[in-house]
Scaffold this active site. Sequence first.
Site, PDB file in Angstrom:
ATOM      1  N   ASP A 323     -14.452  32.589 -24.003  1.00  0.00           N
ATOM      2  CA  ASP A 323     -13.709  31.635 -24.132  1.00  0.00           C
ATOM      3  C   ASP A 323     -15.021  30.539 -24.131  1.00  0.00           C
ATOM      4  O   ASP A 323     -15.465  29.754 -23.709  1.00  0.00           O
ATOM      5  CB  ASP A 323     -13.239  30.905 -22.560  1.00  0.00           C
ATOM      6  CG  ASP A 323     -12.455  29.711 -22.454  1.00  0.00           C
ATOM      7  OD1 ASP A 323     -12.032  29.953 -23.175  1.00  0.00           O
ATOM      8  OD2 ASP A 323     -12.407  29.831 -20.704  1.00  0.00           O
ATOM      9  N   THR A 325     -14.316  26.861 -23.466  1.00  0.00           N
ATOM     10  CA  THR A 325     -15.018  26.139 -21.730  1.00  0.00           C
ATOM     11  C   THR A 325     -15.246  27.013 -21.211  1.00  0.00           C
ATOM     12  O   THR A 325     -15.780  27.665 -20.770  1.00  0.00           O
ATOM     13  CB  THR A 325     -13.424  25.215 -21.015  1.00  0.00           C
ATOM     14  OG1 THR A 325     -13.245  25.341 -22.039  1.00  0.00           O
ATOM     15  CG2 THR A 325     -13.620  24.424 -19.642  1.00  0.00           C
ATOM     16  N   ASP A 559     -15.008  31.444 -17.254  1.00  0.00           N
ATOM     17  CA  ASP A 559     -15.295  31.187 -15.512  1.00  0.00           C
ATOM     18  C   ASP A 559     -13.302  30.377 -15.515  1.00  0.00           C
ATOM     19  O   ASP A 559     -13.819  30.028 -14.305  1.00  0.00           O
ATOM     20  CB  ASP A 559     -16.216  29.296 -15.642  1.00  0.00           C
ATOM     21  CG  ASP A 559     -15.714  28.375 -16.634  1.00  0.00           C
ATOM     22  OD1 ASP A 559     -14.879  28.530 -17.576  1.00  0.00           O
ATOM     23  OD2 ASP A 559     -16.086  27.693 -16.201  1.00  0.00           O
TER      24      ASP A 559
END
Length: 801
Positions: A323, A325, A559
């Site tokens: 991902d 971010t 996250d």
Amino acid sequence: MNHFGVWNNRRGGSGGRYPAPEMEGARVDVARGLTGTEVASRVAAGHVNIVPDPPDRTIWQIIVANTFTVVNAIVFSLFVLVLVSGNPKDGLFVGVVISNSVIGAVQEVRARRELRRLEVVTEPLATVVRDGTSVEIPTDGIVIDDVIELRLGAQVAVDGAVLESTGLRLDESMLTGEARPVPKTVGDDVLSGSFVVAGGGWITATAVGADSYASTLVIEAKQFATAHSELRRGIDRVLRWLTLIIPVASIFLFANLLATEDRWQDALLGTVAAAVAMVPDGLVLLTSLAFMAGVVALARRNALAKQLSTVEVLARVDVLCVDKTGTITTGEIRFSTVRPTPGHTDEEVREVLAALVSADPSPNATMAAIAAEVGDDSTWVVDTVDAFDSDRKWAATSFDGRGWFYLGAPDFLLRPDDPERAAVSQASAAGKRLLAIVTSPRAHDGGVLPDDAETLAIVELDDEIRLDAAETLAYFAAQGVALKVISGDNPETVAAIAERAGMELIGRPVDARELPEDVDALATLLEQHTVFGRVRPQQKQAVVKALQSRGHTVAMTGDGVNDVLALKDADLGISMGAGSDATKAVADLVLTDNRFASLPVVVNEGRKVINNVERVSNLFITKTAYAVLLTLVVGLLDSPFPFLPRQLTLIGTFSIGIPGFFLALAPEVDLIRPGFLRRVLWFSVPAGLLAGSATLAAYEASLEITGLDLVEARTLATVTLLSIGLVVLAVASRPYRPWKLGLVACMALGYVVVFLVPGLRSFFQLEVFWSQAWWFSAAAVVLAGVGIVAIPRLTASRRRT
């Protein structure tokens, strides 16, 4: 401080008022929470959220578990038979039981100590109201009736009832198996183990500790699991075969030796010698040692592995899904600029942004970046908050007398003919994170914006790329690991950031709204492109499953709460330590220092485990193969067994046991190939047959042709088999390193010392003599050695064909 009447006051504002909930039968003042006295009384009564510890083994239990194993039981039983035969000196092999027990117990204690150190860092905290003030406490400090805040990404620590909901939606898939978000309103029950996927709110604890719904799940989650792995499956298969082969072969040999030997004690001793050689006594120990050493090495790098197989799985990963971010970027977002549309001013837009920030009950990193620029002080009075949703990609808030304001992804909020779309596309291609502000007097209809929605402004934000991202991504690319970026952000923005981080992109950036639902079609598309944007949580999960359907071993990093579904289904889920409670709860590996650069270290540790276990397995299975051959052939030849148990212990010590310990911990990080068991058997079985046949030929020739006595013939057989064993050790140790060649030389020197020291030579019943029979031994070593050296090349060519 009133948490249920004035949200804004919690952040220092002066407005944003909500009606306080009317909770029938409430036992505490929800505005002030519990007092210190009330908390103390509940703790004294045992109404505290202390989940029973998992059945963690005590030191004594660890010692018992590592002592009373199947292999140790077999070896100890054979030792008893040696004592029955009246030859205690031949029970030297019982030292394996001691070494297995001590080394296994010590390593398990070390691993447990390192893991507990990191578990403290990753334990979640809860925000509760005590004496009218918000405080953060460990989740095991929550007591019954505590007032607890639920924020986006938080995992619910106790069972409770909702006091206030601001678009609160929970994912209860860890409890029910269904990944559909469940809306929660005032008065609804919430269950521990669920996690917040949208909105926020407050609950009061109704069940804590062992009484909570998910207490058993928490216990299971905290256990250090020994999950299935290819290495363990392969070794278990070998052990299952041997449990059938060893008893049959031993009974067969004993029956024949009874007819050959003058004393039944000698027949029993020969049978024990064969059985001891057939048992791969140190294989399980050294495999566990390699796994635990890998886990300890990871823990020292601040990477918390929740199961022993974690290091192995990542070493086998051939697709890594990341991902953007928190993985490629730090997760820190900086405010860049705001671009009002014609007819609106910068001051007007900033006032709206301040009101939206003030109204957000669970501000994420994006809202925090906006708050740092425009502040969160607003006099606007909030009517309704509709929290951000990962599927629709926007949040909505209505203010008294001011209408509705929508904040989110421009490609989801802007009309197709909106003139701002051109500027949005250009800024996205430059790697900008963009938000649109849209306003209307009316509310949306089930996620559909009203026709009169007007674009107020475009907000530009910047992502900060991790300093270690480029190096880490380049490492995986060089190792042949395919990289896939799956993000909820605009695909053009994601692609630009990925390129800035040094990724080589394949194909075009793909908007997830174009993704097919058919698994095979999705897998084909995934092979043709690298970057996927606007991916919903369920689509991330589908991406993982589609890749797995093509035989890939998939790792997923994330996250945020929108990564949870994919993390759960990936072969290896990886979370950052700063990630949400939910991601850390489901991940197999938690990088507690938030360093993406730790992943290559994990890969290398996994490669060490796999490569080292394969080398050690080659040694032990070779020994088993030649032992089975000797057992069967000697039984047919009506000849005394070529070795005493103590002589086979000597051979095993210098050609397998001691070097195996060092090889199990060797720093080898070669690329991993599939087919562990097949590769081990293709080497070990031919090598064992060559070693056993050559040794037996030299032994029989020395008895029948040169007329050596039994002691001399056994000496010759011991020298022959040990020499061939050192050849096996040298071949299994490849690729060669100076220390490995030194290891082989030291093992040979160790045997020379035994032969030269009279006391040791006498103990092992070895004779110093000269005879033409030594030519048989030399020929056996040369012929078997040449064959063993050729095995890897021959089997490699066979696999290619």
